[in-house]
Design a protein around this motif. Structure first.
Motif, short mmCIF file in Angstrom:
data_model
loop_
_atom_site.label_atom_id
_atom_site.label_comp_id
_atom_site.label_asym_id
_atom_site.label_seq_id
_atom_site.Cartn_x
_atom_site.Cartn_y
_atom_site.Cartn_z
N GLU A 137 0.83 -1.21 0.00
CA GLU A 137 0.00 0.00 0.00
C GLU A 137 0.87 1.26 0.00
O GLU A 137 0.51 2.26 -0.62
CB GLU A 137 -0.95 0.00 1.20
CG GLU A 137 -2.06 -1.03 1.12
CD GLU A 137 -3.05 -0.74 0.00
OE1 GLU A 137 -3.37 0.44 -0.26
OE2 GLU A 137 -3.50 -1.71 -0.63
N MET A 138 2.00 1.20 0.71
CA MET A 138 2.91 2.35 0.70
C MET A 138 3.40 2.61 -0.72
O MET A 138 3.40 3.75 -1.19
CB MET A 138 4.10 2.12 1.65
CG MET A 138 3.77 2.25 3.12
SD MET A 138 5.19 1.89 4.19
CE MET A 138 6.22 3.32 3.87
N LYS A 139 3.82 1.54 -1.38
CA LYS A 139 4.32 1.68 -2.75
C LYS A 139 3.21 2.18 -3.68
O LYS A 139 3.45 3.06 -4.50
CB LYS A 139 4.85 0.34 -3.27
CG LYS A 139 6.18 -0.05 -2.65
CD LYS A 139 6.64 -1.40 -3.17
CE LYS A 139 7.93 -1.83 -2.48
NZ LYS A 139 8.37 -3.17 -2.90
N ALA A 140 2.00 1.63 -3.54
CA ALA A 140 0.87 2.04 -4.38
C ALA A 140 0.50 3.49 -4.14
O ALA A 140 0.00 4.17 -5.04
CB ALA A 140 -0.34 1.13 -4.10
N SER A 141 0.77 3.99 -2.96
CA SER A 141 0.45 5.39 -2.63
C SER A 141 1.60 6.33 -2.96
O SER A 141 1.55 7.52 -2.65
CB SER A 141 0.12 5.51 -1.14
OG SER A 141 -1.04 4.75 -0.84
N GLY A 142 2.66 5.79 -3.55
CA GLY A 142 3.76 6.64 -3.98
C GLY A 142 4.87 6.79 -2.95
O GLY A 142 5.76 7.63 -3.12
N TYR A 143 4.84 6.01 -1.89
CA TYR A 143 5.91 6.07 -0.89
C TYR A 143 6.84 4.89 -1.10
O TYR A 143 6.41 3.74 -1.16
CB TYR A 143 5.34 6.00 0.54
CG TYR A 143 4.33 7.07 0.83
CD1 TYR A 143 4.73 8.38 0.99
CD2 TYR A 143 2.98 6.74 0.95
CE1 TYR A 143 3.78 9.37 1.28
CE2 TYR A 143 2.04 7.72 1.23
CZ TYR A 143 2.46 9.04 1.38
OH TYR A 143 1.54 10.00 1.65
N ASP A 144 8.12 5.18 -1.23
CA ASP A 144 9.11 4.10 -1.36
C ASP A 144 9.55 3.75 0.05
O ASP A 144 10.21 4.54 0.73
CB ASP A 144 10.30 4.59 -2.20
CG ASP A 144 11.29 3.47 -2.46
OD1 ASP A 144 11.20 2.40 -1.82
OD2 ASP A 144 12.18 3.67 -3.30
#
Length: 150
Positions: A137-144
């Motif tokens: 979810e972090m990756k999908a929200s643009g957070y690496d």
């Protein structure tokens, strides 16, 4: 005369307090004996020593035998009695001991280790899946996840 009477009354209260504590401690120890707390503690400690023995192979077996012989279930029980005393009244302990003496109580004692073991495995799997979901979810929200400050 009044001083002597006052001292006797105080001593009576102190004696009652100690006898109640002793009674409560006996009930706690009975409960811990019923559920096998001491035996479980000894098994865990012996397993820990076995792990140390496997890790430190140059230490002679006599050392490990001596260490295993020094493990005493009563030491663990005596350490935990005050914890149980803090949370349970004598009436609670009477009811708990009575329950553990019933067929249902004996079943609780018998199956609890398996329930705990299986629950821990399921909890670990659940935690891993949850961790993976959070990272996804972090990756999908643009957070690496590797670049976000911790």
């Amino acid at each position: 005369m009044k001083k002597i009477l006052a001292v006797l009354i105080c001593l009576s209260f102190i004696n009652n307090a100690f006898s109640q504590t002793t009674s409560k401690e006996k009930k706690i120890k009975e409960m811990l004996e019923l559920v096998g707390s001491g035996k479980i503690g000894v098994q865990v400690a012996q397993q820990m020593l076995t792990n140390f023995q496997e890790r430190f192979t140059t230490v002679p077996a006599e050392f490990w035998d001596k260490m295993k012989a020094s493990i005493n279930a009563d030491d663990l029980i005596n350490l935990t009695v005050p914890v149980y005393a803090k949370y349970y009244t004598e009436e609670d302990l009477d009811q708990i001991v009575a329950f553990y003496k019933t067929p249902a109580g004996q079943k609780v004692i018998a199956v609890t280790p398996q329930i705990v073991q299986e629950s821990m495995l399921l909890g670990r799997e659940w935690g891993q899946k949850l961790g993976e979901k959070i990272l996804s979810e972090m990756k999908a929200s643009g957070y690496d996840p590797e670049k976000v400050e911790q």
